[in-house]
Design a protein around this motif. Structure first.
Motif, PDB file in Angstrom:
ATOM      1  N   LEU A  71       0.890  -1.238   0.080  1.00 53.30           N
ATOM      2  CA  LEU A  71      -0.069   0.119  -0.092  1.00 53.30           C
ATOM      3  C   LEU A  71       0.970   1.256   0.116  1.00 53.30           C
ATOM      4  N   GLN A  72       0.349   2.301  -0.715  1.00 52.80           N
ATOM      5  CA  GLN A  72       1.118   3.483  -0.612  1.00 52.80           C
ATOM      6  C   GLN A  72       1.133   4.143   0.690  1.00 52.80           C
ATOM      7  N   THR A  73       2.050   4.691   1.047  1.00 51.26           N
ATOM      8  CA  THR A  73       2.241   5.389   2.167  1.00 51.26           C
ATOM      9  C   THR A  73       1.227   6.198   2.683  1.00 51.26           C
ATOM     10  N   ASP A  74       0.597   7.089   1.904  1.00 53.11           N
ATOM     11  CA  ASP A  74      -0.253   8.158   2.297  1.00 53.11           C
ATOM     12  C   ASP A  74      -1.719   7.123   2.197  1.00 53.11           C
ATOM     13  N   VAL A  75      -2.072   5.837   2.044  1.00 56.42           N
ATOM     14  CA  VAL A  75      -3.411   5.229   2.083  1.00 56.42           C
ATOM     15  C   VAL A  75      -3.166   4.241   3.082  1.00 56.42           C
ATOM     16  N   VAL A  76      -2.217   4.150   3.817  1.00 57.34           N
ATOM     17  CA  VAL A  76      -1.857   3.116   4.987  1.00 57.34           C
ATOM     18  C   VAL A  76      -2.782   3.867   6.258  1.00 57.34           C
ATOM     19  N   ILE A 134       6.992  -0.207   8.954  1.00 57.57           N
ATOM     20  CA  ILE A 134       8.324  -0.875   8.341  1.00 57.57           C
ATOM     21  C   ILE A 134       9.517  -0.827   9.398  1.00 57.57           C
ATOM     22  N   GLY A 135       9.465   0.470  10.306  1.00 55.42           N
ATOM     23  CA  GLY A 135      10.636   0.393  11.372  1.00 55.42           C
ATOM     24  C   GLY A 135      10.457  -1.042  12.106  1.00 55.42           C
ATOM     25  N   ALA A 136       9.256  -1.272  12.552  1.00 57.51           N
ATOM     26  CA  ALA A 136       9.133  -2.226  13.383  1.00 57.51           C
ATOM     27  C   ALA A 136       9.594  -3.924  12.596  1.00 57.51           C
ATOM     28  N   ALA A 194       8.848   5.369   3.023  1.00 55.32           N
ATOM     29  CA  ALA A 194       8.168   5.373   4.319  1.00 55.32           C
ATOM     30  C   ALA A 194       9.245   5.651   5.274  1.00 55.32           C
ATOM     31  N   GLY A 195       9.462   6.918   5.435  1.00 52.69           N
ATOM     32  CA  GLY A 195      10.327   7.580   6.346  1.00 52.69           C
ATOM     33  C   GLY A 195      11.912   7.401   5.748  1.00 52.69           C
ATOM     34  N   ASP A 196      12.624   6.833   6.669  1.00 59.66           N
ATOM     35  CA  ASP A 196      14.201   6.463   6.064  1.00 59.66           C
ATOM     36  C   ASP A 196      14.260   5.329   5.167  1.00 59.66           C
ATOM     37  N   TYR A 197      13.014   4.766   4.764  1.00 55.59           N
ATOM     38  CA  TYR A 197      13.221   3.352   4.152  1.00 55.59           C
ATOM     39  C   TYR A 197      12.557   3.546   2.796  1.00 55.59           C
ATOM     40  N   VAL A 198      12.715   2.536   1.717  1.00 52.04           N
ATOM     41  CA  VAL A 198      11.937   2.880   0.574  1.00 52.04           C
ATOM     42  C   VAL A 198      11.639   1.214   0.349  1.00 52.04           C
ATOM     43  N   CYS A 199      10.492   1.098  -0.407  1.00 54.85           N
ATOM     44  CA  CYS A 199       9.862  -0.229  -0.520  1.00 54.85           C
ATOM     45  C   CYS A 199       9.909  -0.168  -2.163  1.00 54.85           C
ATOM     46  N   LEU A 200      10.685  -1.182  -2.434  1.00 57.33           N
ATOM     47  CA  LEU A 200      10.838  -1.519  -4.048  1.00 57.33           C
ATOM     48  C   LEU A 200      10.120  -2.718  -4.468  1.00 57.33           C
ATOM     49  N   HIS A 201       9.202  -2.603  -5.217  1.00 56.71           N
ATOM     50  CA  HIS A 201       8.233  -3.822  -5.603  1.00 56.71           C
ATOM     51  C   HIS A 201       8.769  -4.404  -7.008  1.00 56.71           C
ATOM     52  N   SER A 202       9.042  -5.637  -7.277  1.00 53.96           N
ATOM     53  CA  SER A 202       9.640  -6.175  -8.331  1.00 53.96           C
ATOM     54  C   SER A 202       9.134  -7.563  -8.280  1.00 53.96           C
ATOM     55  N   GLU A 203       8.340  -8.032  -9.155  1.00 52.30           N
ATOM     56  CA  GLU A 203       7.798  -9.455  -9.618  1.00 52.30           C
ATOM     57  C   GLU A 203       7.255 -10.006  -8.386  1.00 52.30           C
ATOM     58  N   GLY A 204       6.266  -9.253  -7.721  1.00 53.33           N
ATOM     59  CA  GLY A 204       5.552  -9.889  -6.526  1.00 53.33           C
ATOM     60  C   GLY A 204       6.349  -9.657  -5.303  1.00 53.33           C
ATOM     61  N   VAL A 205       7.279  -9.317  -5.284  1.00 55.00           N
ATOM     62  CA  VAL A 205       8.242  -9.271  -4.167  1.00 55.00           C
ATOM     63  C   VAL A 205       8.425  -7.684  -3.634  1.00 55.00           C
ATOM     64  N   THR A 206       8.559  -7.252  -2.557  1.00 57.76           N
ATOM     65  CA  THR A 206       8.940  -5.978  -2.154  1.00 57.76           C
ATOM     66  C   THR A 206      10.101  -6.061  -1.091  1.00 57.76           C
ATOM     67  N   HIS A 207      11.219  -5.438  -1.756  1.00 51.32           N
ATOM     68  CA  HIS A 207      12.376  -5.146  -0.879  1.00 51.32           C
ATOM     69  C   HIS A 207      12.411  -3.977  -0.160  1.00 51.32           C
ATOM     70  N   ILE A 208      12.930  -3.924   1.003  1.00 51.02           N
ATOM     71  CA  ILE A 208      13.050  -2.686   1.768  1.00 51.02           C
ATOM     72  C   ILE A 208      14.363  -2.205   1.881  1.00 51.02           C
ATOM     73  N   THR A 232       5.917   8.363  -4.344  1.00 50.88           N
ATOM     74  CA  THR A 232       5.765   7.144  -4.918  1.00 50.88           C
ATOM     75  C   THR A 232       6.306   7.514  -6.405  1.00 50.88           C
ATOM     76  N   ILE A 233       7.218   6.434  -6.812  1.00 52.80           N
ATOM     77  CA  ILE A 233       7.990   6.636  -8.092  1.00 52.80           C
ATOM     78  C   ILE A 233       7.437   5.342  -8.814  1.00 52.80           C
ATOM     79  N   VAL A 234       7.229   5.471 -10.161  1.00 50.40           N
ATOM     80  CA  VAL A 234       6.670   4.400 -11.005  1.00 50.40           C
ATOM     81  C   VAL A 234       7.514   4.075 -12.095  1.00 50.40           C
ATOM     82  N   ASN A 235       7.662   3.027 -12.656  1.00 51.48           N
ATOM     83  CA  ASN A 235       8.495   2.521 -13.765  1.00 51.48           C
ATOM     84  C   ASN A 235       7.382   2.641 -14.816  1.00 51.48           C
ATOM     85  N   LEU A 236       7.421   3.454 -16.010  1.00 51.27           N
ATOM     86  CA  LEU A 236       6.597   3.686 -16.907  1.00 51.27           C
ATOM     87  C   LEU A 236       6.325   2.400 -17.726  1.00 51.27           C
TER      88      LEU A 236
END
Length: 277
Positions: A71-76, A134-136, A194-208, A232-236
Protein backbone atom coordinates in the motif's frame (compact mmCIF):
# COMPACT_ATOMS: atom_id res chain seq x y z
CA UNK A 1 -18.75 10.82 19.21
CA UNK A 2 -15.76 9.86 17.08
CA UNK A 3 -16.53 6.79 14.97
CA UNK A 4 -13.69 5.06 13.13
CA UNK A 5 -14.29 3.18 9.88
CA UNK A 6 -12.70 -0.25 10.35
CA UNK A 7 -11.75 -3.18 8.13
CA UNK A 8 -10.97 -6.55 9.71
CA UNK A 9 -8.80 -9.18 8.01
CA UNK A 10 -8.18 -12.83 8.87
CA UNK A 11 -7.92 -15.95 6.70
CA UNK A 12 -9.64 -18.12 9.34
CA UNK A 13 -13.47 -17.70 9.30
CA UNK A 14 -13.85 -18.49 13.00
CA UNK A 15 -11.13 -16.02 13.95
CA UNK A 16 -12.77 -13.37 11.77
CA UNK A 17 -16.15 -13.99 13.39
CA UNK A 18 -14.65 -13.81 16.90
CA UNK A 19 -12.80 -10.59 16.17
CA UNK A 20 -15.94 -9.01 14.73
CA UNK A 21 -17.97 -9.96 17.81
CA UNK A 22 -15.34 -8.45 20.11
CA UNK A 23 -15.02 -5.22 18.13
CA UNK A 24 -18.80 -4.79 17.79
CA UNK A 25 -18.83 -4.00 21.50
CA UNK A 26 -17.14 -0.67 20.75
CA UNK A 27 -19.64 1.97 19.64
CA UNK A 28 -16.72 4.03 18.33
CA UNK A 29 -16.01 1.49 15.58
CA UNK A 30 -17.96 0.95 12.36
CA UNK A 31 -16.85 -2.26 10.61
CA UNK A 32 -17.22 -1.45 6.90
CA UNK A 33 -15.62 -4.59 5.42
CA UNK A 34 -14.32 -8.04 6.26
CA UNK A 35 -11.53 -9.64 4.24
CA UNK A 36 -10.24 -13.21 4.22
CA UNK A 37 -6.85 -12.65 2.55
CA UNK A 38 -4.21 -10.04 1.80
CA UNK A 39 -5.36 -9.23 -1.72
CA UNK A 40 -8.89 -8.48 -0.53
CA UNK A 41 -7.45 -6.30 2.23
CA UNK A 42 -5.39 -4.25 -0.23
CA UNK A 43 -8.35 -3.69 -2.56
CA UNK A 44 -10.76 -2.85 0.26
CA UNK A 45 -8.31 -0.34 1.73
CA UNK A 46 -7.86 1.33 -1.65
CA UNK A 47 -11.62 1.44 -2.33
CA UNK A 48 -13.01 2.31 1.11
CA UNK A 49 -10.27 4.42 2.77
CA UNK A 50 -10.74 3.06 6.32
CA UNK A 51 -9.47 4.83 9.40
CA UNK A 52 -8.16 1.62 10.96
CA UNK A 53 -7.23 -1.88 9.84
CA UNK A 54 -7.34 -4.92 12.15
CA UNK A 55 -4.96 -7.19 10.28
CA UNK A 56 -3.86 -10.79 10.80
CA UNK A 57 -0.12 -11.24 10.22
CA UNK A 58 0.15 -14.94 9.42
CA UNK A 59 -1.87 -15.50 6.24
CA UNK A 60 -1.09 -17.57 3.11
CA UNK A 61 -0.11 -15.63 0.01
CA UNK A 62 0.23 -11.98 0.97
CA UNK A 63 0.59 -11.85 4.75
CA UNK A 64 -0.18 -8.88 6.99
CA UNK A 65 3.22 -7.30 6.55
CA UNK A 66 2.92 -7.78 2.78
CA UNK A 67 -0.38 -5.88 2.76
CA UNK A 68 1.27 -2.83 4.32
CA UNK A 69 4.29 -3.03 2.02
CA UNK A 70 2.04 -3.04 -1.05
CA UNK A 71 0.00 0.00 0.00
CA UNK A 72 1.18 3.53 -0.73
CA UNK A 73 2.28 5.42 2.36
CA UNK A 74 -0.50 8.00 2.09
CA UNK A 75 -3.29 5.38 2.02
CA UNK A 76 -2.10 3.22 4.94
CA UNK A 77 -4.58 3.72 7.81
CA UNK A 78 -3.90 3.07 11.47
CA UNK A 79 -3.10 -0.63 11.81
CA UNK A 80 -3.66 -3.08 14.64
CA UNK A 81 -2.04 -6.45 13.98
CA UNK A 82 -3.53 -9.66 15.37
CA UNK A 83 -0.64 -11.98 16.09
CA UNK A 84 0.83 -14.87 18.04
CA UNK A 85 4.38 -13.51 17.64
CA UNK A 86 7.10 -13.97 20.23
CA UNK A 87 7.77 -11.28 22.81
CA UNK A 88 10.78 -9.76 20.98
CA UNK A 89 8.53 -8.97 18.01
CA UNK A 90 5.92 -7.43 20.30
CA UNK A 91 8.66 -5.29 21.83
CA UNK A 92 9.47 -3.99 18.34
CA UNK A 93 5.82 -3.07 17.84
CA UNK A 94 5.78 -1.17 21.14
CA UNK A 95 8.98 0.74 20.32
CA UNK A 96 7.58 1.86 16.95
CA UNK A 97 4.09 2.66 18.29
CA UNK A 98 2.43 -0.15 16.33
CA UNK A 99 -0.56 -1.73 18.08
CA UNK A 100 -1.32 -5.43 18.26
CA UNK A 101 -3.82 -7.90 19.69
CA UNK A 102 -2.48 -11.22 20.93
CA UNK A 103 -3.90 -14.51 19.71
CA UNK A 104 -5.86 -16.15 21.17
CA UNK A 105 -7.87 -12.92 21.33
CA UNK A 106 -6.75 -10.88 24.30
CA UNK A 107 -9.48 -8.60 25.70
CA UNK A 108 -7.01 -6.30 27.43
CA UNK A 109 -5.06 -5.70 24.23
CA UNK A 110 -8.25 -5.06 22.23
CA UNK A 111 -9.25 -2.36 24.71
CA UNK A 112 -5.77 -0.87 24.67
CA UNK A 113 -5.52 -0.87 20.86
CA UNK A 114 -8.94 0.77 20.36
CA UNK A 115 -8.22 3.41 23.00
CA UNK A 116 -4.85 4.22 21.46
CA UNK A 117 -6.39 4.47 18.00
CA UNK A 118 -9.11 6.84 19.19
CA UNK A 119 -6.57 9.03 20.96
CA UNK A 120 -4.24 9.15 17.97
CA UNK A 121 -7.10 9.93 15.62
CA UNK A 122 -8.32 12.74 17.89
CA UNK A 123 -4.82 14.23 18.02
CA UNK A 124 -4.29 13.84 14.25
CA UNK A 125 -1.35 11.48 14.81
CA UNK A 126 -2.19 9.02 12.05
CA UNK A 127 0.03 10.19 9.18
CA UNK A 128 3.16 8.04 9.62
CA UNK A 129 1.55 4.63 9.90
CA UNK A 130 3.60 2.90 7.21
CA UNK A 131 6.85 4.45 8.45
CA UNK A 132 6.24 3.06 11.94
CA UNK A 133 5.33 -0.40 10.65
CA UNK A 134 8.32 -0.66 8.29
CA UNK A 135 10.54 0.35 11.22
CA UNK A 136 9.04 -2.42 13.34
CA UNK A 137 9.47 -4.98 10.54
CA UNK A 138 13.10 -3.94 10.17
CA UNK A 139 13.67 -4.36 13.93
CA UNK A 140 12.06 -7.82 13.88
CA UNK A 141 14.20 -8.91 10.92
CA UNK A 142 17.32 -7.59 12.64
CA UNK A 143 16.60 -9.64 15.75
CA UNK A 144 15.83 -12.78 13.75
CA UNK A 145 19.01 -12.54 11.70
CA UNK A 146 21.37 -11.23 14.40
CA UNK A 147 23.07 -14.60 14.89
CA UNK A 148 23.71 -14.92 11.16
CA UNK A 149 25.00 -11.45 10.49
CA UNK A 150 28.52 -10.80 9.27
CA UNK A 151 30.25 -7.50 8.43
CA UNK A 152 29.38 -6.18 4.99
CA UNK A 153 31.72 -4.07 2.94
CA UNK A 154 29.68 -1.19 1.56
CA UNK A 155 32.46 -0.33 -0.86
CA UNK A 156 32.38 -3.81 -2.37
CA UNK A 157 28.61 -3.83 -2.83
CA UNK A 158 28.47 -0.30 -4.18
CA UNK A 159 31.12 -1.13 -6.77
CA UNK A 160 28.98 -3.95 -8.14
CA UNK A 161 26.01 -1.70 -8.67
CA UNK A 162 27.98 1.30 -9.81
CA UNK A 163 29.70 -0.30 -12.78
CA UNK A 164 29.24 1.95 -15.77
CA UNK A 165 30.29 -0.43 -18.53
CA UNK A 166 28.02 -0.35 -21.56
CA UNK A 167 27.12 -4.05 -21.13
CA UNK A 168 26.31 -3.85 -17.42
CA UNK A 169 22.66 -3.25 -16.59
CA UNK A 170 21.97 -0.64 -13.91
CA UNK A 171 21.09 -2.15 -10.54
CA UNK A 172 20.06 -1.08 -7.05
CA UNK A 173 21.94 -2.52 -4.06
CA UNK A 174 19.75 -3.81 -1.23
CA UNK A 175 21.51 -4.90 1.96
CA UNK A 176 19.48 -7.20 4.20
CA UNK A 177 21.70 -8.19 7.14
CA UNK A 178 23.63 -11.19 5.81
CA UNK A 179 22.48 -10.81 2.18
CA UNK A 180 23.16 -8.35 -0.61
CA UNK A 181 20.63 -8.25 -3.44
CA UNK A 182 21.45 -6.57 -6.74
CA UNK A 183 18.05 -5.67 -8.15
CA UNK A 184 17.87 -4.83 -11.84
CA UNK A 185 16.33 -1.41 -12.36
CA UNK A 186 14.40 -2.68 -15.36
CA UNK A 187 12.59 -5.14 -13.07
CA UNK A 188 11.50 -2.54 -10.48
CA UNK A 189 7.80 -1.81 -11.03
CA UNK A 190 7.27 0.95 -8.48
CA UNK A 191 8.78 2.42 -5.32
CA UNK A 192 7.12 3.81 -2.22
CA UNK A 193 8.75 5.86 0.55
CA UNK A 194 8.26 5.28 4.29
CA UNK A 195 10.42 7.67 6.29
CA UNK A 196 14.04 6.54 6.10
CA UNK A 197 13.07 3.46 4.08
CA UNK A 198 11.90 2.78 0.55
CA UNK A 199 9.88 -0.24 -0.59
CA UNK A 200 10.88 -1.49 -4.04
CA UNK A 201 8.27 -3.69 -5.72
CA UNK A 202 9.48 -6.24 -8.25
CA UNK A 203 7.90 -9.45 -9.56
CA UNK A 204 5.53 -9.78 -6.60
CA UNK A 205 8.29 -9.23 -4.00
CA UNK A 206 8.77 -6.09 -1.90
CA UNK A 207 12.37 -5.22 -1.00
CA UNK A 208 13.04 -2.78 1.86
CA UNK A 209 16.05 -0.49 1.56
CA UNK A 210 17.34 2.19 3.92
CA UNK A 211 17.21 5.28 1.74
CA UNK A 212 15.20 8.42 1.12
CA UNK A 213 13.07 8.60 -2.00
CA UNK A 214 15.09 11.59 -3.22
CA UNK A 215 18.39 9.71 -2.96
CA UNK A 216 17.01 6.66 -4.72
CA UNK A 217 15.54 8.75 -7.53
CA UNK A 218 19.04 10.03 -8.26
CA UNK A 219 20.17 6.42 -8.82
CA UNK A 220 17.31 5.43 -11.11
CA UNK A 221 17.15 5.82 -14.88
CA UNK A 222 15.24 9.10 -15.38
CA UNK A 223 13.94 8.04 -18.79
CA UNK A 224 11.72 5.30 -17.32
CA UNK A 225 11.25 6.21 -13.64
CA UNK A 226 8.93 9.10 -12.83
CA UNK A 227 7.57 10.50 -9.59
CA UNK A 228 3.75 10.37 -9.55
CA UNK A 229 3.15 11.21 -5.89
CA UNK A 230 5.21 12.79 -3.14
CA UNK A 231 5.92 9.29 -1.82
CA UNK A 232 5.80 7.22 -5.03
CA UNK A 233 7.90 6.52 -8.12
CA UNK A 234 6.71 4.30 -10.99
CA UNK A 235 8.45 2.53 -13.83
CA UNK A 236 6.55 3.74 -16.92
CA UNK A 237 7.12 0.41 -18.67
CA UNK A 238 4.84 -1.38 -16.19
CA UNK A 239 1.77 0.84 -16.56
CA UNK A 240 -1.09 -1.32 -17.87
CA UNK A 241 -4.11 0.89 -17.26
CA UNK A 242 -4.95 4.46 -16.21
CA UNK A 243 -8.11 4.66 -14.09
CA UNK A 244 -9.76 8.09 -13.45
CA UNK A 245 -10.40 8.93 -9.80
CA UNK A 246 -11.85 11.93 -7.97
CA UNK A 247 -10.70 15.57 -7.94
CA UNK A 248 -8.31 15.24 -10.85
CA UNK A 249 -6.47 12.25 -9.42
CA UNK A 250 -6.25 8.83 -11.01
CA UNK A 251 -4.87 5.35 -10.37
CA UNK A 252 -2.25 3.44 -12.33
CA UNK A 253 -2.62 -0.32 -12.60
CA UNK A 254 0.83 -1.91 -12.57
CA UNK A 255 1.06 -5.62 -13.32
CA UNK A 256 -1.70 -7.99 -12.25
CA UNK A 257 -2.47 -6.66 -8.77
CA UNK A 258 -0.64 -3.45 -7.85
CA UNK A 259 -2.40 -0.11 -8.11
CA UNK A 260 -0.99 3.31 -7.16
CA UNK A 261 -2.54 6.74 -6.94
CA UNK A 262 -1.28 9.69 -8.98
CA UNK A 263 -1.72 12.99 -7.17
CA UNK A 264 -2.88 16.15 -8.95
CA UNK A 265 0.58 17.72 -8.61
CA UNK A 266 2.11 14.97 -10.75
CA UNK A 267 -0.68 14.14 -13.20
CA UNK A 268 1.04 16.03 -16.03
CA UNK A 269 3.86 13.48 -15.90
CA UNK A 270 1.47 10.70 -16.87
CA UNK A 271 -0.43 12.84 -19.36
CA UNK A 272 2.86 13.58 -21.12
CA UNK A 273 3.75 9.89 -21.14
CA UNK A 274 0.38 8.94 -22.70
CA UNK A 275 0.65 11.71 -25.29
CA UNK A 276 4.12 10.57 -26.38
CA UNK A 277 3.09 6.92 -26.85
Amino acid sequence: MTKLKAIIVDDEPLALKLLRSKLNKFAELDIIAECKNGREAIQATMDLAPDILFLDIQMPGIDGFGVIKKLQTDVVPMVVFTTAFEQYALDAFDVHAVDYILKPIDEEHIQRAVNRALNRFARGENNDNKTNIIGAIDSINERENASLRFPLSSDHSDDQAGSSGSNVERKVVIKDRDDITLLKQSEIEWVDAAGDYVCLHSEGVTHIKRSTLKSLLEELDPTIFKRVHRSTIVNLNFIQKVIPHTKGEFFLKLGEYDQVKVSRNYRDVIKSFLTDM
